[in-house]
Each structure stands twice: as C-alpha cells, then as structure tokens.
Write a protein that holds these residues in place. Sequence first.
Motif, PDB file in Angstrom:
ATOM      1  N   VAL A 136      -4.892  44.650 -11.425  1.00 34.19           N
ATOM      2  CA  VAL A 136      -4.915  46.088 -11.723  1.00 34.19           C
ATOM      3  C   VAL A 136      -4.727  46.318 -13.222  1.00 34.19           C
ATOM      4  O   VAL A 136      -5.413  47.128 -13.828  1.00 34.19           O
ATOM      5  CB  VAL A 136      -3.843  46.832 -10.897  1.00 34.19           C
ATOM      6  N   TRP A 145       4.650  62.656 -14.626  1.00 33.12           N
ATOM      7  CA  TRP A 145       5.274  62.612 -13.298  1.00 33.12           C
ATOM      8  C   TRP A 145       4.244  62.663 -12.191  1.00 33.12           C
ATOM      9  O   TRP A 145       4.458  62.128 -11.107  1.00 33.12           O
ATOM     10  CB  TRP A 145       6.336  63.704 -13.141  1.00 33.12           C
ATOM     11  N   LEU A 163       5.695  59.701 -10.217  1.00 30.55           N
ATOM     12  CA  LEU A 163       6.795  60.151  -9.353  1.00 30.55           C
ATOM     13  C   LEU A 163       6.919  59.316  -8.080  1.00 30.55           C
ATOM     14  O   LEU A 163       7.988  58.803  -7.757  1.00 30.55           O
ATOM     15  CB  LEU A 163       6.615  61.637  -9.019  1.00 30.55           C
ATOM     16  N   GLY A 164       5.827  59.169  -7.350  1.00 29.58           N
ATOM     17  CA  GLY A 164       5.878  58.444  -6.083  1.00 29.58           C
ATOM     18  C   GLY A 164       6.322  57.006  -6.277  1.00 29.58           C
ATOM     19  O   GLY A 164       7.143  56.472  -5.534  1.00 29.58           O
ATOM     20  N   TRP A 165       5.797  56.381  -7.307  1.00 27.27           N
ATOM     21  CA  TRP A 165       6.146  54.988  -7.600  1.00 27.27           C
ATOM     22  C   TRP A 165       7.600  54.877  -8.033  1.00 27.27           C
ATOM     23  O   TRP A 165       8.338  54.003  -7.579  1.00 27.27           O
ATOM     24  CB  TRP A 165       5.217  54.469  -8.695  1.00 27.27           C
ATOM     25  N   ILE A 216      10.332  54.640  -5.345  1.00 29.11           N
ATOM     26  CA  ILE A 216      10.447  53.497  -4.427  1.00 29.11           C
ATOM     27  C   ILE A 216      11.799  52.792  -4.536  1.00 29.11           C
ATOM     28  O   ILE A 216      12.450  52.501  -3.538  1.00 29.11           O
ATOM     29  CB  ILE A 216       9.295  52.492  -4.675  1.00 29.11           C
ATOM     30  N   LEU A 217      12.248  52.583  -5.782  1.00 30.27           N
ATOM     31  CA  LEU A 217      13.531  51.891  -5.963  1.00 30.27           C
ATOM     32  C   LEU A 217      14.671  52.688  -5.328  1.00 30.27           C
ATOM     33  O   LEU A 217      15.569  52.119  -4.721  1.00 30.27           O
ATOM     34  CB  LEU A 217      13.816  51.709  -7.448  1.00 30.27           C
ATOM     35  N   CYS A 254      -1.968  64.750  -5.461  1.00 27.93           N
ATOM     36  CA  CYS A 254      -2.209  63.365  -5.865  1.00 27.93           C
ATOM     37  C   CYS A 254      -3.582  62.869  -5.423  1.00 27.93           C
ATOM     38  O   CYS A 254      -4.159  62.002  -6.065  1.00 27.93           O
ATOM     39  CB  CYS A 254      -1.146  62.436  -5.287  1.00 27.93           C
ATOM     40  N   GLN A 281       4.563  58.685   1.047  1.00 28.20           N
ATOM     41  CA  GLN A 281       4.886  57.603   0.117  1.00 28.20           C
ATOM     42  C   GLN A 281       3.642  56.816  -0.291  1.00 28.20           C
ATOM     43  O   GLN A 281       3.469  56.464  -1.452  1.00 28.20           O
ATOM     44  CB  GLN A 281       5.913  56.676   0.758  1.00 28.20           C
ATOM     45  N   THR A 282       2.767  56.549   0.683  1.00 27.92           N
ATOM     46  CA  THR A 282       1.564  55.770   0.382  1.00 27.92           C
ATOM     47  C   THR A 282       0.654  56.519  -0.581  1.00 27.92           C
ATOM     48  O   THR A 282       0.196  55.970  -1.575  1.00 27.92           O
ATOM     49  CB  THR A 282       0.794  55.471   1.676  1.00 27.92           C
ATOM     50  N   PHE A 306      -1.528  53.572 -10.159  1.00 31.72           N
ATOM     51  CA  PHE A 306      -2.358  52.386 -10.356  1.00 31.72           C
ATOM     52  C   PHE A 306      -3.671  52.659 -11.061  1.00 31.72           C
ATOM     53  O   PHE A 306      -4.515  51.779 -11.158  1.00 31.72           O
ATOM     54  CB  PHE A 306      -2.590  51.680  -9.018  1.00 31.72           C
ATOM     55  N   GLN A 336      -0.845  47.474  -0.703  1.00 26.09           N
ATOM     56  CA  GLN A 336       0.289  48.329  -1.018  1.00 26.09           C
ATOM     57  C   GLN A 336       1.618  47.602  -0.833  1.00 26.09           C
ATOM     58  O   GLN A 336       2.515  47.704  -1.647  1.00 26.09           O
ATOM     59  CB  GLN A 336       0.236  49.588  -0.156  1.00 26.09           C
ATOM     60  N   TYR A 368      -6.277  49.246  -2.940  1.00 28.28           N
ATOM     61  CA  TYR A 368      -4.910  49.727  -2.796  1.00 28.28           C
ATOM     62  C   TYR A 368      -4.330  49.674  -1.375  1.00 28.28           C
ATOM     63  O   TYR A 368      -3.252  49.125  -1.173  1.00 28.28           O
ATOM     64  CB  TYR A 368      -4.796  51.144  -3.369  1.00 28.28           C
ATOM     65  N   THR A 387       1.268  59.150  -2.595  1.00 25.99           N
ATOM     66  CA  THR A 387       1.769  59.584  -3.895  1.00 25.99           C
ATOM     67  C   THR A 387       1.926  58.417  -4.869  1.00 25.99           C
ATOM     68  O   THR A 387       2.156  58.639  -6.056  1.00 25.99           O
ATOM     69  CB  THR A 387       3.131  60.304  -3.786  1.00 25.99           C
ATOM     70  N   THR A 388       1.833  57.170  -4.400  1.00 29.82           N
ATOM     71  CA  THR A 388       1.925  56.048  -5.343  1.00 29.82           C
ATOM     72  C   THR A 388       0.557  55.678  -5.911  1.00 29.82           C
ATOM     73  O   THR A 388       0.483  54.934  -6.879  1.00 29.82           O
ATOM     74  CB  THR A 388       2.551  54.793  -4.703  1.00 29.82           C
ATOM     75  N   ILE A 389      -0.526  56.191  -5.330  1.00 25.46           N
ATOM     76  CA  ILE A 389      -1.866  55.831  -5.826  1.00 25.46           C
ATOM     77  C   ILE A 389      -2.042  56.117  -7.322  1.00 25.46           C
ATOM     78  O   ILE A 389      -2.489  55.246  -8.056  1.00 25.46           O
ATOM     79  CB  ILE A 389      -2.967  56.542  -5.001  1.00 25.46           C
ATOM     80  N   PRO A 390      -1.661  57.327  -7.799  1.00 27.89           N
ATOM     81  CA  PRO A 390      -1.943  57.615  -9.220  1.00 27.89           C
ATOM     82  C   PRO A 390      -1.314  56.608 -10.168  1.00 27.89           C
ATOM     83  O   PRO A 390      -1.799  56.417 -11.290  1.00 27.89           O
ATOM     84  CB  PRO A 390      -1.329  59.000  -9.421  1.00 27.89           C
ATOM     85  N   ASN A 413      -7.440  48.023 -15.748  1.00 29.37           N
ATOM     86  CA  ASN A 413      -7.071  49.285 -16.391  1.00 29.37           C
ATOM     87  C   ASN A 413      -6.964  49.212 -17.909  1.00 29.37           C
ATOM     88  O   ASN A 413      -6.859  50.240 -18.554  1.00 29.37           O
ATOM     89  CB  ASN A 413      -5.727  49.779 -15.838  1.00 29.37           C
TER      90      ASN A 413
END
Lengths: 307, 319
Positions: A215, B189, B193-195, B198-199, A37, B128-129, B136, A293, A289, B131-134, A219
């Motif tokens: 964002v 994914w 995936l990371g995002w 979260i739920l 990632c 978690q932090t 956004f 977060q 970010y 893997t959620t970057i992509p 985007n």
Amino acid sequence: MNPLFKGVIPLRKKLKPGDALFQGIIYVLFGLFTLSCIYPFYYLFINTISSNDLSAAGYIKFYPREIHFDNYSKVLRISGLSHAALVSVYRTVIGTLLTVGASAFLGYLFTKKEMWGRQIWYRSVVVTMYFSAGLIPWYITMHNLHLTNNYLAYILPTIITPFNIILVKTFVEAIPPSLEESASIDGAGYLRVFWSIIVPLTTPILATITIFSAVNQWNSFIDTAFLMTDTKYFTLQFLLWRYLNESSSLAALIRNSPDMAASVQNMQTPTSVRMTVTMIVVLPILIVYPFFQRFFVKGIMIGAVKG
Amino acid sequence: MGVPSGKLLRSVKPVHPTGRRIQNKHKLFLMALPFLLITFIFYYLPISGWIYAFYDFIPGIPLSDTPYVGLKWFRTMVENPTQTGEVLRVLKNTVAMSSLGLVTSVFPVIFAILLTEVKAGWYRKFVQTLTTIPNFISWILVYALAFSLFSVDNGVVNNILVQLGVVDEGFNFLASSSHIWVTMIAWYWWKSLGWGAILYLAAIAGIDQELYEAAEVDGASRFRKIWHITVPGIIPTFFVLLLLSIGNFVNNGMEQYFAFQNAMNKDAIEVLDLYVYNIAFANNFPFATAVSMLKSIVSVALLFAANTLSKAVRDESII
C-alpha cells in the motif's frame, strides 16, 4: 467476527427510553460518518460509468445512468498513462518483495544474541524512525548517489523499514527456541534455519508487512515529485496529481489524443479524465482492502505493543 | 502472541561450544552488513548534507567551488525582515495545525468509546471496516476526491448548495485560504479517525468485564461507567500517543499540504515541511537546508523532552 470485539458482552437486556434515544443518536452519527467515508468513492465510480453529458451537468448523484465504460477504455489509451501504471505496479511488486525479504532476514538476525555488536546495530536501525536529516539534505544525497531519474530510487531506500524489522524481531522472539536448536544440532546453518523454520513460522507477520509495504509503495508520490523529471519514471499517483493541477495541459492532451473526442455524447472532458484516473488509482486498494483488513489490524496491534 | 518472549530465550543456555560461537558472531554480523550499509546510506549519510547550509551553494556547481559563508543563512532568518516575516508566517501555520491536531486527538477516543456502546455487533463491524478505508489511500487521492466533490464548476457539494438556494454561486472550498487550517484538520480526521480508533477499541476490549458488571450491580449509570472504568482504561494508550505527537510537533509531514496547496491558499497552508520544499525548488538550497537542519534538531529535542516527561510520569520510555 472482528477480534477487537471479542469479549465485549452486552450488559443490558432491556432498553430504557434514555438508552433508546442514546442508541439512536450514536447509530445515526456513525451512519453519517461512515457514509461520508464511502460516498466519495461511490460518487466518482457512478460518474465515470454514466453518460458524460449527464455527469457534466451534475445529474449523477446517487445512481449511475446510461451506463458505459468508454471512459476507462479511452483513458487507458492516453499516452504515458499505461506506462505510469506499469511503473507503479513494478515498484509495488519489487519494492515489496525486497523490503519483506530484508525485514524478515534482518529481523531474524537481530534475535541472535551472539551477533557481534547486536544491540548497537539494532538500536541504530530503530532510532532512524525518530529522526531524519530533513528533506533537502536527503534530496542532495539522493542526487549525489545518482538516484535521480533512476528506478532504483523507488526501491533501495525502502528496503530497510525499521518498523517492519521490529515486527519480525518481536514475532521471532516468541517462537520457542527449541525448534531452532534442534535444527542447528542437526547441522543446519543460519540461512537454512531461516529458510526452513523461521520463514514458515512467521508467515502471518510477513503477510502483514507485505500488505503495508504494498500500500505504501502504491501510494508514494513525494519521491517522484522530488527525484524524477523524466516522464518515463512517472507513477500513476504523480500523473494524477499533474492532471489535477494542470487542467489546461490536460485539455490539450485530450484534444490531441486520437479518438478521445470520437463519440459526441461521451466526449472526454478534463473532469471525466480526472475522475476516471482517480478511480483507476484507487480501485486496487479498494479491491485488496476487504481481504486484508485483518492483517492491517494485526499490524497496528503488534506495533503498538512493541513500538 | 500467547508465547512469552525474550525472558524465555534468555534463560536458555547456548548449546554451541565457545569456539564456534566466536566464529558465528562475525558470520552473523557479515550477513547483516549489507542491510546495515543500506541503513547508513539512506538514513545517516543525508546528515552530511547539513554542510550545505554553511555555503552559498547553487545546484550544479561543486561544493568545493562555492564560498563558505558560515552562519549567514541562519542569521538571515532573524536579521532580514522579509525572511523573518516568512519564517514567522510558516511557524504560525505549523503551530496552528499541530495544536489543532493535539487538541483534536481526543476524537478517536470518543469514536472508540461511542462505538463500543453500539449494541449491534454487525453495525460496529460495518462502521469500523468502512471508516478505516480512507486511511489507505494517498493524500493525492484524497485531494482528487475533494476536487470532484468540492470544486466550483462541477463539484457535487456546490451543485447541491446552489440548487437548494443556500448560496448563489459555488463556494471555492479548495482555493480559499480563510478556513484552510480547519479544512486541513477536517480532512485529516476524515482519513485517520477510523484507523486511529483501532488502538483504543483494543484497549477497551482489554478492560476486565467484571468491572462493568460490578458497577452495574451498584447501579452506576452508563456515563458513570464510561467515566470511571472506560476512560481510565484507555488513558495510558492516549498518553503515549499524545507524547509521540508532541515529539512530532514540528513534523506535520508534507504530503497532505503538498496535495492541497495552490496559489490561493499558499500563505496559510505552508507548514515547515512544505516551506522547505518550496524554497528549495525556488532554488535557494542553502536556506532550505538551514531550515531543514533546525527543524530536525528541534524535533529530536522535543522527542527527548517527551520521553523524559514519560519517564517521570509513568516510569516508562516511549522510544
């Protein structure tokens, strides 16, 4: 501490061999995925600040070499690019302010039981999340409204974002009504109550909406692709897309730009320009970010409860 | 948010005298009116554009000067063999990618379950932090990253493969149509995936810890605890999201496919949304509108079906 993991108590104190193996495997799996990632961002970054020769030869994989920042200073001089950056910044700032203001106000109004036809209006706003007339009818409408090649096309359609309105309404409903009542007994009208009571109390959710909208605005590119043909309305995202797809025109752009090819060692190539522009577009998000977060996470949680 | 909502408000008697409330109900409506108008213009007015599907419309010529052709554009979908072939190809892509999406919607569940099994808190937070970057960044940016990593001439992945001797010359990952469905779902994914987890992480955090302690006392293994406690705990969340994605079966969105499409992979990447865009920009507006219109109707029907299913199974609606 991340709020999601509150209350997760470690259950086992001592590791059995099977547990250790299991832990080892999931650590490695998560490590690999996490790496996948972030490595692309890192790869691009080290390539844009390394010597362009080494980068073009494929030597820059893990750390930067012969660091320089020429790429950035030169790419910003490409005609149209800094203008596109301004367009992107403007639409992000103005679009976000308007949608946050509108969502806050309308979300508050929708909590007022005495509003004429409240249920109908609220439902007709929310239901738009679940259907759309379709791309082409939308395009024709925008065209008929003279919103092609028009800055307003970036801002007006996003003012009403149903999801944001749901978030605010849910949040305002959780505020004890006594606060508002005492203010209205003192003679405050709706606008005054909204401004001096609702806005300060809903700051957390407004922050969440702000960051989501910003964002999204930054985007967006489909609207540019559809509605804009005049280069002065192009955004950074759209220019990047053009650079990725039209390498021949990009090469010409580099040849024709003054001092693009100035130093031989760090000559701009289509690849270096693409990478640098990508970095310029992605950096604002990467910078913002970490600070926001928790707002992102809060947004999805509240949305999930209600939506 | 801790404070009970809705019900509390309802029990409070209005403090205003009746006369003022009647005045207020219109005042409130007038304050909301500008925003309702914007909603109408940008969400409801476009439906009137469906009318273009029934005319031989050419951009630039007013609708009143174009001939009314009835259902011609809908009929060509089934009567004209070339057109039928095109539509079937696009439907195949749409169904394939949506189905892959449905089947792989367990990925975030697995991600969340495994992540809660990780003992070190800092590592969970770290994973978690990052893997959620992509999630956004835009699909254009994802494509730009893919371009740098996978392109034939200078992509790092091809460079490494060539250097290792795995392949003789770079493989054109981005322009090949042979694996595009799988590639698209993989990128999807990578981004989500990371995002998406979260739920589920929240659902797992909400499970009563005493259940795990009791199971521990009874000597349950880790997998039995996951299967009998964690999984039932997150099934409701999974079910709602699954139904919503059934409702969105024909709406793949177009940003991802728009960003990744090129002349080489076009045949396999064109989903309905992208197809509509492509035919409209080949200047066949009425046909594009007809396809758009059918898609919207099917999509609303699917959503209602999913909602009915939800009401039948769990006595709760999703919309």
